[in-house]
Enzyme design. Structure first.
Site, PDB file in Angstrom:
ATOM      1  N   ARG A  78      -2.197 -12.888  -0.394  1.00 29.36           N
ATOM      2  CA  ARG A  78      -2.562 -11.803  -0.964  1.00 29.36           C
ATOM      3  C   ARG A  78      -1.203 -11.522  -1.924  1.00 29.36           C
ATOM      4  NH1 ARG A  78      -1.152  -5.774   0.153  1.00 29.36           N
ATOM      5  NH2 ARG A  78      -1.796  -4.776  -1.946  1.00 29.36           N
ATOM      6  N   HIS A 122       1.375  -3.611  -8.239  1.00 33.97           N
ATOM      7  CA  HIS A 122       1.960  -3.301  -7.043  1.00 33.97           C
ATOM      8  C   HIS A 122       3.296  -2.993  -7.429  1.00 33.97           C
ATOM      9  CE1 HIS A 122       2.476  -4.424  -2.415  1.00 33.97           C
ATOM     10  NE2 HIS A 122       3.609  -3.853  -2.817  1.00 33.97           N
ATOM     11  N   GLU A 167      -1.548   0.897  -2.928  1.00 29.13           N
ATOM     12  CA  GLU A 167      -0.838   2.138  -2.338  1.00 29.13           C
ATOM     13  C   GLU A 167      -0.584   3.256  -3.366  1.00 29.13           C
ATOM     14  OE1 GLU A 167       2.422   1.248   0.013  1.00 29.13           O
ATOM     15  OE2 GLU A 167       1.321  -0.098   1.480  1.00 29.13           O
ATOM     16  N   ASN A 296      -3.546  -0.453   4.114  1.00 26.21           N
ATOM     17  CA  ASN A 296      -2.352  -0.784   4.734  1.00 26.21           C
ATOM     18  C   ASN A 296      -2.003  -0.060   5.862  1.00 26.21           C
ATOM     19  OD1 ASN A 296      -2.281  -2.723   2.635  1.00 26.21           O
ATOM     20  ND2 ASN A 296      -0.670  -1.882   1.485  1.00 26.21           N
ATOM     21  N   TYR A 298       0.536   1.016   9.009  1.00 29.87           N
ATOM     22  CA  TYR A 298       2.139   0.860   9.573  1.00 29.87           C
ATOM     23  C   TYR A 298       2.190   1.787  10.893  1.00 29.87           C
ATOM     24  CZ  TYR A 298       3.135  -2.402   5.554  1.00 29.87           C
ATOM     25  OH  TYR A 298       3.157  -3.346   4.886  1.00 29.87           O
ATOM     26  N   GLU A 377      -2.255  -5.005   4.818  1.00 26.24           N
ATOM     27  CA  GLU A 377      -0.738  -5.053   5.105  1.00 26.24           C
ATOM     28  C   GLU A 377      -0.494  -4.515   6.450  1.00 26.24           C
ATOM     29  OE1 GLU A 377       2.350  -3.273   2.599  1.00 26.24           O
ATOM     30  OE2 GLU A 377       1.298  -4.014   0.615  1.00 26.24           O
TER      31      GLU A 377
HETATM   32  O1  IFM Z   1       7.325  -3.624   1.411  1.00 26.23           O
HETATM   33  C1  IFM Z   1       6.095  -2.732   1.324  1.00 26.23           C
HETATM   34  C2  IFM Z   1       5.158  -3.044   0.435  1.00 26.23           C
HETATM   35  O2  IFM Z   1       5.536  -3.376  -0.961  1.00 26.23           O
HETATM   36  C3  IFM Z   1       4.150  -1.958   0.307  1.00 26.23           C
HETATM   37  N1  IFM Z   1       3.650  -1.405   1.673  1.00 26.23           N
HETATM   38  C4  IFM Z   1       4.663  -1.322   2.767  1.00 26.23           C
HETATM   39  C5  IFM Z   1       5.773  -2.318   2.702  1.00 26.23           C
HETATM   40  C6  IFM Z   1       6.836  -2.001   3.783  1.00 26.23           C
HETATM   41  O3  IFM Z   1       7.335  -1.029   3.322  1.00 26.23           O
END
Ligand code: IFM
Length: 482
Positions: A78, A122, A167, A296, A298, A377
């Site tokens: 990606r 992005h 995002e 995404n 985290y 992500e």
């Molecule tokens: O690096 C970023 C990415 O560009 C978008 N999502 C989160 C990642 C980590 O912060």
């Protein structure tokens, strides 16, 4: 040890990157500045004054990077297109040299059996569009659709998997709210107007993709968070409702259900603006059927209404201490405190909660039970060091990766329609306002020589995938060996 054989055979394993973070070559072949070129040069905007001017020089080294991915054994890659390479002024004619770069990349991937997954946006908005108001202007959504038409017509014969936006929460609330990201504006609750224009851009871009490439798979990628109240108090429950609203529901509901959540518009104080500027016809476009949702994932947020718990202050989604004096990325909910739950954190300050990945999959699945989901992500930043033997023994990142792969397995076992996982990120790169001080890569980049070297986490992933970099017995590095 879990391997890819424990997943459905069509489950997609990949890595992800973004144009400004890796490409460099910011003035090559007709590319003009994006908002990140401008913002990164504002004194104090990016740690150390770092910029993406060189980054990983992927623009010139992409063949080496494709070979690395083949060595890891990934199925898909990606990456994002830089709008200012393809349509440098943000409107008007296409720059063929820009398209040609992505064609070369896509073809090199296909030669290695790696499927290109393309993100159209992005975060690198052409600067001339920001000069005309950026995402606060409705017109930017139409410009995005025009650029999408150029991109899909130019690359549609070699790319069949498309993501419109990455995002939009970050583009809107870090870009126009807190100002921690480009264009660095502080517009308070008006940043929600940017959110609407981004989502409208998504809807219009989907139309362009459908009309040019009826067979393509297309969707949007959202950054979603599991959000929990710090206590059982009604006040903390309300704080959680607010942050869940701004982070998740403000995006999930229009995309998957065709409406904006009223309570969130009220919190923002923007109910009237949305009534006047976000007609049902916009919402019909925004909620037109997608082929998948990209997520995404985290971390998890624990939030409180009470500043009394701020001694344990945590960091929000930008990795910024929630107590710092800066305009908030949560307009209308500035008083909410992000607190630590005691869980371990990455170098970004983000708490590690692999199980919370199931929360964000659940909240998406509940809204669209038939929709395939992808983790587009997931990854972690750590203080890496290169050992005397040149090895990068990134135990924490390897463990983080293994634990989140396990969470994917749990999700599939629970019957959730999770169809793939993309590790963030292939190689160390420009981490936005943190510059090069935060490394997320499975592959280490020496920023002096630009030499790439797989870290232990990359070798672990290769072992999991059965890629050529796996150890001779085919098992790779196991977490238990660490
Ligand atoms: O690096 C970023 C990415 O560009 C978008 N999502 C989160 C990642 C980590 O912060």
């Amino acid at each position: 040890m879990l391997t890819r054989n424990d997943f459905p055979s069509d489950f997609i394993w990949g890595t992800a990157t973004a144009s400004y973070q890796i490409e460099g070559a910011t003035s090559a072949d007709g590319r003009l500045p994006s908002i990140w070129d401008t913002f990164s040069k504002v004194p104090g905007a990016v740690v150390g004054g770092h910029t993406g001017d060189i980054a990983d020089d992927h623009y010139h080294r992409f063949r080496e990077d494709v070979a690395l991915m083949a060595d890891l054994g990934v199925d898909a890659y990606r990456f994002s297109l830089a709008w200012p390479r393809i349509q440098p002024s943000g409107s008007g004619p296409v720059n063929q040299a820009g398209l040609d770069f992505y064609r070369r990349l896509s073809e090199a991937l296909r030669e290695k059996g790696i499927t290109p997954w393309v993100t159209l946006y992005h975060w690198d908005l052409p600067q001339p569009l920001e000069d005309r108001g950026g995402w606060l202007e409705r017109d930017t959504a139409y410009r995005f659709a025009e650029y999408t038409a150029h991109a899909v017509r130019g690359l549609g014969d070699t790319v069949s998997d498309w993501i419109t936006l990455n995002e939009p929460w970050c583009s809107a609330f870090l870009g126009y709210g807190s100002g921690h990201h480009a264009p660095g504006r502080h517009e308070g609750s008006r940043s929600a107007h940017a959110a609407h224009h981004l989502l409208l851009g998504h809807g219009l871009a989907m139309q362009e993709i459908r009309s040019a490439l009826p067979e393509a798979q297309a969707g949007i990628t959202l950054n979603l968070y599991s959000v929990r109240p710090a206590s059982d108090s009604p006040e903390d429950a309300d704080a959680a409702r607010r942050i869940d609203g701004l982070s998740n529901r403000l995006f999930l509901d229009p995309v998957l259900r065709g409406f904006y959540p009223e309570d969130v518009l009220d919190d923002l104080g923007e109910t009237r603006w949305f009534a006047e500027n976000a007609p049902q016809s916009d919402l019909d476009l925004i909620s037109a059927p997608s082929d998948f949702l990209g997520i995404n994932f985290y971390s998890r947020h624990t939030v409180s209404a009470s500043a009394a718990v701020s001694a344990e202050v945590s960091t929000d989604a930008a990795g910024v201490a929630a107590s710092v004096e800066a305009p908030s990325a949560y307009p209308g909910s500035e008083d909410v405190v992000f607190v630590g739950s005691g869980a371990a954190r990455t170098l970004m300050g983000w708490e590690i909660h692999p199980d919370a990945m199931l929360d964000v999959l659940d909240m998406s699945h509940e809204r669209a039970p038939e929709l395939p989901l992808y983790i587009t992500e997931n990854g972690s930043a750590w203080e890496d060091s290169v050992g005397p033997d040149g090895e990068i023994d990134d135990i924490e990142r390897t463990q983080y990766l293994a634990d989140h792969v396990q969470a994917c397995h749990d999700a599939v076992a629970r019957g959730l329609p999770l169809r793939g996982y993309f590790a963030w990120t292939l190689m160390d790169n420009f981490e936005w306002s943190w510059g090069y001080t935060r490394r997320f890569g499975l592959v280490h980049v020496d920023y002096e020589t630009l030499e790439r070297r797989p870290k232990r986490s990359g070798l672990w992933f290769a072992g999991f995938l059965g890629g050529p970099l796996a150890t001779p017995d085919g098992t790779g590095v196991t977490v238990s060996q660490m």
